[in-house]
Design a protein around this motif. Structure first.
Motif: not given
Length: 401
Positions: A235, A185, A231
């Protein structure tokens, strides 16, 4: 943190520079100043607890990594007083060489590495969230250099991915999975394209080496796919602009405009190849910029003019930058420890060898678009991890389990 029945303050302070390398060293440009004091305290306490002279002799004779580091440091000293050498890198090598000469392998344990990875992963995630989301700063507005920061994150993610496959304890596996997620991340938030590619290559190659297809589980495969897509969804708003920027840069290059990030890199590589021919043996040292301006300041090539205005401090390619500034001698000294770590992995096929091999892949691929060893923090991280993982009984477990 230390693998002992009761907390040992002496061993904690001996080990403290390792903790700092995996956290505070990447927090700011002053991190290296603080680690110098920590190493001084560590060396004094290590001499008190583990002995000084004997520890230096045993560490130096048993670990060839120190041989390569000493050779690079001696070459750096010689270059410093002749053609010029980075003071930052020279100090970094001196600090980490001093520390490793006295660092006892007895406290370089697998459990301590786990906590180093945990500390590092939490640190990079919190830092990335703080700068990019809480403060809302762009990459250039961070209080730290994004490139070495995300390269450090890639090393943490690569280590986590490898160690997941070697653990049988479910809680420890979950810890490493969390570390991998946090480190990944931070890379995505940092929007470092070259570093993301480095992690992708390192992760895929390491996974293919480790994975036992006889024990393939569709359940784990689906869980991994779900985690990756989750994930990515989290983002994506932060990286969408970076994807669009990359597409636009290729369009500009096709139109003959090399003033973009990718365009400048292409021209840097072209210039570096030409400059490396001027002093092939030992490089140009601190005179690299004078030679660059001599050859290109009055160029008639319109595609080269943006690079002349940019005046690059390095050529965004580790190996070409080293060739220009340090020549073939410097390049060989850079490559030797990486070749040795690869040889160590192929020869002994241990967990420590695979971890160091995964780190080398991160540095090599990241080095295709940047200059990892030009950053003092990444220089110290590389040498410390190499010493920690090689010729250490804690990591002699065969990688095929």
């Amino acid at each position: 943190m230390l693998s002992m029945k009761r907390f040992d303050f002496v061993c904690f302070f001996v080990f403290l520079p390792c903790v700092w390398v995996f956290s505070g060293l990447f927090a700011s440009s002053s991190g290296r100043k603080q680690i110098g004091v920590m190493i001084l305290v560590s060396v004094i306490l290590a001499c008190y607890r583990f002995g000084g002279g004997k520890k230096i002799v045993s560490n130096f004779t048993e670990n060839k990594i120190l041989w390569f580091l000493l050779a690079a440091f001696v070459y750096g000293i010689g270059s410093y007083f002749t053609i010029g050498y980075s003071n930052s890198n020279l100090v970094s090598m001196l600090f980490i060489l001093t520390f490793m000469l006295f660092l006892p392998k007895a406290i370089c344990t697998k459990n301590n590495l786990k906590w180093l990875v945990v500390i590092g992963s939490v640190f990079v995630f919190i830092s990335a969230v703080y700068f990019a989301i809480i403060l809302g700063e762009g990459r250039r507005g961070w209080g730290i250099n994004v490139i070495p920061f995300t390269t450090f994150s890639a090393v943490l993610a690569a280590f986590s991915l490898v160690l997941i496959c070697f653990e049988t304890d479910k809680v420890t596996r979950l810890i490493y999975l969390s570390c991998f997620s946090l480190a990944l991340l931070s890379i995505l938030i940092g929007q470092s394209r070259g570093v993301f590619l480095a992690l992708l290559v390192s992760g895929v190659v390491s996974f293919l080496i480790i994975f036992d297809w006889k024990k393939f589980s569709k359940r784990y495969a689906l869980a991994a796919i779900f985690m990756i897509f989750s994930l990515g969804a989290v983002v994506y708003p932060k990286v969408e602009s970076r994807i669009i920027q990359t597409q636009n840069e290729f369009v500009r290059i096709a139109d003959g405009d090399y003033s973009s990030s990718i365009g400048l890199r292409i021209k840097m590589w072209s210039a570096a190849i030409e400059l490396s021919k001027v002093s092939p043996a030992f490089g140009l040292g601190k005179g690299y910029m004078d030679e660059f301006l001599k050859q290109y300041a009055d160029t008639d090539d319109p595609t080269m003019k943006p690079l002349v205005e940019f005046k690059p401090s390095h050529y965004h390619m580790q190996f070409l930058t080293t060739l220009v500034k340090r020549g073939w001698v410097g390049l060989v000294l850079l490559l030797l420890p990486m070749f040795y770590l690869c040889y160590y992995f192929v020869r002994y096929k241990t967990l420590g060898g695979l971890l160091s091999f995964s780190m080398v892949m991160v540095y090599v691929v990241a080095g295709l678009t940047d200059n990892p060893f030009g950053h003092g923090q990444l220089t110290m991280l590389f040498w410390l991890n190499s010493f920690y993982l090689v010729n250490n009984p804690e990591f002699d477990q065969p990688y095929k389990t």
